[in-house]
Enzyme design. Structure first.
Site, short mmCIF file in Angstrom:
data_model
loop_
_atom_site.label_atom_id
_atom_site.label_comp_id
_atom_site.label_asym_id
_atom_site.label_seq_id
_atom_site.Cartn_x
_atom_site.Cartn_y
_atom_site.Cartn_z
N ASP A 144 63.15 116.47 57.70
CA ASP A 144 62.93 116.96 56.38
C ASP A 144 64.12 117.56 55.34
OD1 ASP A 144 63.48 119.34 57.45
OD2 ASP A 144 61.50 120.15 57.30
N CYS A 198 39.30 120.76 54.03
CA CYS A 198 39.59 122.23 53.98
C CYS A 198 38.08 122.82 53.38
CB CYS A 198 40.46 122.59 53.05
SG CYS A 198 42.25 122.63 53.51
N CYS A 201 36.98 126.91 52.49
CA CYS A 201 37.54 127.80 53.30
C CYS A 201 39.04 128.07 52.19
CB CYS A 201 38.36 127.16 54.52
SG CYS A 201 39.39 128.33 55.42
N CYS A 204 43.89 130.74 54.16
CA CYS A 204 45.34 130.41 54.13
C CYS A 204 45.90 131.40 52.83
CB CYS A 204 45.89 129.23 54.39
SG CYS A 204 45.32 127.81 53.23
N CYS A 208 48.00 135.26 52.54
CA CYS A 208 49.36 135.44 52.31
C CYS A 208 49.74 137.16 51.72
CB CYS A 208 49.80 134.56 51.11
SG CYS A 208 51.51 134.50 50.44
N CYS A 258 44.85 129.26 60.00
CA CYS A 258 43.86 128.04 59.64
C CYS A 258 42.79 127.85 60.79
CB CYS A 258 44.75 127.14 59.86
SG CYS A 258 44.03 125.20 59.26
#
Length: 386
Positions: A144, A198, A201, A204, A208, A258
């Site tokens: 990455d 997902c 939901c 997440c 935060c 998650c």
């Protein structure tokens, strides 16, 4: 050169893709799939919008590499197939539990072992060499740090889908996957993309601490604790310091919460294993490093790349949030540190643990301090905003 369908003894070999998957597993990857270089066309427009809104913060290289990052064929016009590989690094325990131990520093799960870039790249090269030996095709490997849209390509290949936290989610491995890619001139049958699971939901997004998600599937890096503690080279804005808590390098909250993690398989024996001294280090031990000691302690770790000053800045924020008066001598000592970014957070930590002392010290400190940002930290105790 055509792909061989038989060995030297004339025996029929399994299909090439099946052999490739087996070789990837031998190299230590948990899952592999293939996609086309242009399989994620929507990624380019999302990247452009994200950059235009300034949500990349100070990560200027994202703008500089936009054209190559947005389109794999721009990066390498000859690529025919993109092989996406992933390695599970799921933790053995709940990383959120350590947030309650305020006198310890929390390092993101991925950074508790040696730098995964080195391991993933070496394993990618093993697979890539095998491809060349088998086919004579050209290959390029990327982790990455390269301008590759790995998450959209991984989703297009069917390794998972990009969740509302923008990270890849897998039904088999949850949110804990290291990604790498092999670009090749070889044409390989592409796999089907994975659909989004997902549903309704939004755990997440809700977890935060700094509100870094302005909308589902949208991240404002400028508010993200991972960005603030790693990529951000300067002072961390006051509004984010309390929410950072004792996170001293990165943040796992949106990953750890998650629900798909409960179906995740444990990390394989070939996965990176965490260093014991980075699982629950005390803030007192982490605040003592000079530059040489920092480099030696974090040798081979991704933490090393942010440098001693930024790291100590982060530790001081955690000290300020600790409520532990035993850490006051550390904050006092670092008030005289050569680095302004350290002095500024030492002032803040002192103010959180002993606000009366900070107010008493401020007038004299202001007459000796030359850095404007550090002055602003002292000035706060004399004329705090309403």
């Amino acid at each position: 050169m055509p792909i061989s369908t038989s060995d030297r003894g004339g025996r029929t070999l399994p299909p090439f893709k099946e052999r490739l998957q087996a070789r990837a597993r031998e190299a230590g990857f948990d899952v592999m799939a293939v996609t086309l270089p242009d399989a994620a066309p929507q990624a380019a427009s999302y990247l452009h919008e994200w950059l235009a809104q300034g949500r990349h913060g100070d990560m200027g290289w994202m703008e500089e590499t936009e054209a190559r990052r947005a389109e794999a064929l721009t990066l390498w016009p000859d690529v025919k197939s993109v092989i996406m590989l992933a390695m599970n690094y799921g933790p053995d325990d709940d990383p959120m539990a350590r947030l309650a131990r305020k006198s310890e520093g929390v390092i993101s799960v991925y950074a508790r072992h040696r730098d995964y870039h080195d391991l993933v790249k070496s394993r990618l090269k093993q697979v890539a060499r095998w491809i060349v030996e088998q086919t004579q095709a050209e290959v390029k490997v990327f982790v990455d740090t390269a301008p590759v849209m790995e998450k959209p390509l991984a989703a297009a290949a069917g390794l998972g889908w990009q969740g509302k936290h923008t990270n890849l989610v897998s039904r088999e491995y949850g949110s804990w996957l290291f990604l790498g890619s092999i670009f090749t001139t070889l044409t390989i049958d592409a796999d089907a993309p994975e659909s989004d699971h997902c549903g309704a939901c939004h755990a997440c997004l809700d977890i935060c601490p700094t509100g870094a998600f302005p909308a589902p599937y949208r991240l404002d890096a400028r508010r993200c604790i991972s960005y603030l503690t790693i990529e951000n080279k300067g002072h961390i804005p006051r509004e984010f310091r309390k929410p950072i808590g004792n996170r001293i390098y990165g943040c796992d909250d949106c990953l750890a919460v998650c629900p798909w993690n409960k179906f995740a398989q444990g990390a394989s024996e070939m996965a990176l294993r965490p260093r014991d001294d980075l699982i629950a280090p005390t803030l007192a031990s982490l605040a003592q490093f000079d530059d040489a000691a920092f480099r030696a302690h974090f040798s081979g770790s991704p933490v090393k790349r942010i440098g001693r000053d930024r790291f100590t800045r982060n530790v001081l924020i955690a000290i300020g949030n600790s409520g532990d008066a035993n850490l006051l001598p550390i904050a006092r000592h670092l008030l005289a540190d050569p680095a302004p970014v350290v002095r500024a957070m030492a002032v803040w930590a002192l103010g959180e643990l002993a606000p009366g002392e900070a107010r008493t010290r401020a007038p004299d400190a202001l007459t000796h301090e030359e850095d404007e940002d550090v002055k602003a930290e002292w000035q706060f105790f004399l004329s705090p905003p309403p």
